[in-house]
Design a protein around this motif. Structure first.
Motif, PDB file in Angstrom:
ATOM      1  N   SER A   1      91.490  34.225  54.099  1.00  0.00           N
ATOM      2  CA  SER A   1      92.244  34.753  55.231  1.00  0.00           C
ATOM      3  C   SER A   1      91.290  35.600  56.072  1.00  0.00           C
ATOM      4  N   PRO A   2      91.685  35.985  57.271  1.00  0.00           N
ATOM      5  CA  PRO A   2      90.826  36.884  58.047  1.00  0.00           C
ATOM      6  C   PRO A   2      90.689  38.224  57.314  1.00  0.00           C
ATOM      7  N   GLY A   3      89.528  38.785  57.366  1.00  0.00           N
ATOM      8  CA  GLY A   3      89.336  40.081  56.723  1.00  0.00           C
ATOM      9  C   GLY A   3      87.922  40.267  56.236  1.00  0.00           C
ATOM     10  N   GLU A   4      87.644  41.486  55.833  1.00  0.00           N
ATOM     11  CA  GLU A   4      86.315  41.837  55.340  1.00  0.00           C
ATOM     12  C   GLU A   4      86.127  41.385  53.895  1.00  0.00           C
ATOM     13  N   HIS A   5      84.882  41.312  53.502  1.00  0.00           N
ATOM     14  CA  HIS A   5      84.487  41.038  52.115  1.00  0.00           C
ATOM     15  C   HIS A   5      84.960  39.675  51.620  1.00  0.00           C
ATOM     16  N   GLN A   6      85.091  38.731  52.556  1.00  0.00           N
ATOM     17  CA  GLN A   6      85.419  37.348  52.221  1.00  0.00           C
ATOM     18  C   GLN A   6      84.356  36.461  52.846  1.00  0.00           C
ATOM     19  N   TYR A   7      83.906  35.462  52.092  1.00  0.00           N
ATOM     20  CA  TYR A   7      82.775  34.655  52.527  1.00  0.00           C
ATOM     21  C   TYR A   7      83.058  33.173  52.334  1.00  0.00           C
ATOM     22  N   THR A   8      82.500  32.377  53.228  1.00  0.00           N
ATOM     23  CA  THR A   8      82.509  30.940  53.014  1.00  0.00           C
ATOM     24  C   THR A   8      81.417  30.620  51.999  1.00  0.00           C
ATOM     25  N   GLU A   9      81.443  29.408  51.492  1.00  0.00           N
ATOM     26  CA  GLU A   9      80.395  28.982  50.567  1.00  0.00           C
ATOM     27  C   GLU A   9      79.029  29.087  51.241  1.00  0.00           C
ATOM     28  N   ARG A  10      78.953  28.683  52.489  1.00  0.00           N
ATOM     29  CA  ARG A  10      77.688  28.733  53.234  1.00  0.00           C
ATOM     30  C   ARG A  10      77.183  30.169  53.386  1.00  0.00           C
ATOM     31  N   GLN A  11      78.083  31.088  53.694  1.00  0.00           N
ATOM     32  CA  GLN A  11      77.681  32.482  53.831  1.00  0.00           C
ATOM     33  C   GLN A  11      77.164  33.044  52.510  1.00  0.00           C
ATOM     34  N   MET A  12      77.806  32.699  51.395  1.00  0.00           N
ATOM     35  CA  MET A  12      77.342  33.199  50.101  1.00  0.00           C
ATOM     36  C   MET A  12      75.997  32.586  49.744  1.00  0.00           C
ATOM     37  N   ARG A  13      75.806  31.301  50.036  1.00  0.00           N
ATOM     38  CA  ARG A  13      74.492  30.685  49.792  1.00  0.00           C
ATOM     39  C   ARG A  13      73.402  31.422  50.575  1.00  0.00           C
ATOM     40  N   TRP A  14      73.707  31.826  51.803  1.00  0.00           N
ATOM     41  CA  TRP A  14      72.743  32.548  52.633  1.00  0.00           C
ATOM     42  C   TRP A  14      72.447  33.916  52.027  1.00  0.00           C
TER      43      TRP A  14
END
Length: 131
Positions: free
Chosen positions: A31-44
């Motif tokens: 959902s929209p909000g802080e401290h949430q990441y897509t798989e791509r963002q976590m890989r980065w």
């Protein structure tokens, strides 16, 4: 104000008494909000740690909020784990991965499991790890 008597390890590789610890907080984006990441963002985020991991010779303890995908995560998007954590475990083989986000009182009752060379621990509530 952060808690006193501790250091933030978010996106940091720190060494404490010879133990190499990497912290990666956040959950899978649901959902929209802080401290949430897509798989791509976590890989980065993980990729940015590679020089430090190389310089320190790896990591002993990976501390995350979310679990690794299919290794103690949930079926719903909110509780899904990161596939990039599985890749991390395969490549760096830390002795331990300590995660949260999976409440054991919601029917998730497996606190400790083994994945290859890594002991995965659901730290819900608390867990004393003697190293």
């Amino acid at each position: 104000m952060p808690p006193e008597g501790c250091d933030c390890i978010e996106d940091r590789l720190v060494t404490f008494k010879g133990l190499r610890i990497l912290g990666l907080g956040g959950s899978y984006r649901y959902s929209p909000g802080e401290h949430q990441y897509t798989e791509r963002q976590m890989r980065w985020r993980i990729a940015k740690q590679k020089p430090k991991l190389w310089m320190k010779g790896g990591v002993d303890l990976l501390v995350t909020h979310a679990p690794a995908y299919k290794l103690g995560d949930g079926e719903d998007l909110c509780h899904r784990g990161f596939e990039s954590f599985v890749s991390f475990l395969d490549h760096y083989r830390p002795s331990y991965m300590l995660h949260g986000h999976q409440h054991l009182n919601y029917g998730r009752n497996e606190r400790v499991r083994q994945y290859k060379d890594t002991t995965l621990i659901n730290g819900f509530g608390y867990y004393l790890l003697h190293i």
